[in-house]
Design an enzyme around this catalytic site. Structure first.
Site, PDB file in Angstrom:
ATOM      1  N   GLY A 108       0.890  -1.027  -0.067  1.00  0.00           N
ATOM      2  CA  GLY A 108       0.032   0.083   0.138  1.00  0.00           C
ATOM      3  C   GLY A 108       0.841   1.041  -0.072  1.00  0.00           C
TER       4      GLY A 108
ATOM      5  CD  GLN B  62       3.554   5.927   2.487  1.00  0.00           C
ATOM      6  OE1 GLN B  62       2.554   5.530   2.067  1.00  0.00           O
ATOM      7  NE2 GLN B  62       4.588   5.109   3.396  1.00  0.00           N
TER       8      GLN B  62
ATOM      9  CB  CYS C 239       5.142   2.425   7.661  1.00  0.00           C
ATOM     10  SG  CYS C 239       4.630   4.103   6.805  1.00  0.00           S
ATOM     11  CG  LEU C 240       6.776   1.050   1.843  1.00  0.00           C
ATOM     12  CD1 LEU C 240       6.234   1.265   0.434  1.00  0.00           C
ATOM     13  CD2 LEU C 240       7.764  -0.131   1.594  1.00  0.00           C
TER      14      LEU C 240
ATOM     15  CG  HIS D 268      -0.804   1.660   7.450  1.00  0.00           C
ATOM     16  ND1 HIS D 268       0.128   1.136   8.142  1.00  0.00           N
ATOM     17  CD2 HIS D 268       0.070   2.509   6.451  1.00  0.00           C
ATOM     18  CE1 HIS D 268       1.128   1.621   7.912  1.00  0.00           C
ATOM     19  NE2 HIS D 268       1.248   2.334   6.853  1.00  0.00           N
ATOM     20  CD  GLU D 269      -1.237   2.616   3.100  1.00  0.00           C
ATOM     21  OE1 GLU D 269      -0.687   3.736   2.729  1.00  0.00           O
ATOM     22  OE2 GLU D 269      -0.385   1.737   2.947  1.00  0.00           O
TER      23      GLU D 269
ATOM     24  CG  HIS E 241       0.468   7.066   5.298  1.00  0.00           C
ATOM     25  ND1 HIS E 241       1.546   7.475   5.956  1.00  0.00           N
ATOM     26  CD2 HIS E 241       0.652   5.832   5.161  1.00  0.00           C
ATOM     27  CE1 HIS E 241       2.440   6.438   6.185  1.00  0.00           C
ATOM     28  NE2 HIS E 241       1.726   5.436   5.785  1.00  0.00           N
TER      29      HIS E 241
END
Ligand code: NI
Length: 186
Positions: A46, A51, A94-95, A136-137, A140
């Protein structure tokens, strides 16, 4: 298409509240293409536009298993409009916080409204990994990170390590063992 740089903590842009998308047009589709290329290269399951430093409410994901055909999904202006009382716990990563994984408790099912790539309003009822990943996304897009749900002690430790590494211009040494790569979010 182009792979873009993924920003990592303590980059302050990760705390921005992203702007709503006003037009589903060609530049937006290019952004989505770049996000997919970036996410697949990472690799991750995701990604939110912030990001890659773009403060727009755009989320993508692909939850297909490693050897299955890709299942790209796009959520524009996604918003949680309902959540189950029942919770579930998932080991998230998380990236933008590489190599750190921690268990997070969230509602196990959510209802989300969003626009698709044709600009049409859609709703989805999600459970399991999709529910976790969506939450989660969407977080963000509101400047919220999964470490906001863990203890302050752990969060301070993570932030300290990443701040130190950023100062030195070095990558952070892994803070967690990479046990189950399939369990990681984006
Ligand atoms: Ni993330």
């Amino acid at each position: 298409m182009a792979i873009r740089d993924i920003i990592i903590i303590p980059d302050k842009r990760l705390r921005l509240k992203s702007e709503a998308v006003t037009a589903v047009d060609k530049p937006l589709r290019t952004l989505v293409d770049d996000m997919f290329e970036t996410m697949y290269a990472a690799p991750g399951i995701g990604l939110a536009a912030i990001q890659i430093g773009v403060a727009q409410r755009v989320v993508i994901m692909d939850l297909a298993k490693k050897d299955d055909p890709p299942e790209p999904q796009v959520f524009i202006n996604p918003e949680v409009i309902g959540a189950s009382a029942e919770k579930s716990t998932y080991e998230e990563g998380c990236l933008s916080i590489p190599e750190y994984y921690e268990e997070v408790e969230r509602p196990s099912a959510v209802k989300v409204k969003y626009l698709d790539l044709d600009g049409k309003p859609q709703e989805i009822e999600a459970s399991g990994l999709l529910a976790t990943c969506l939450q989660h996304e969407i977080d963000h897009t509101n400047g919220v990170l999964f470490i906001d749900y863990i203890s302050k002690l752990k969060r301070d430790m993570v932030m300290k390590k990443f701040k130190k590494a950023a100062k030195k211009g070095e990558p952070v040494k892994p803070l967690s063992e990479d046990k189950e790569p399939s369990h990681h979010i984006g």
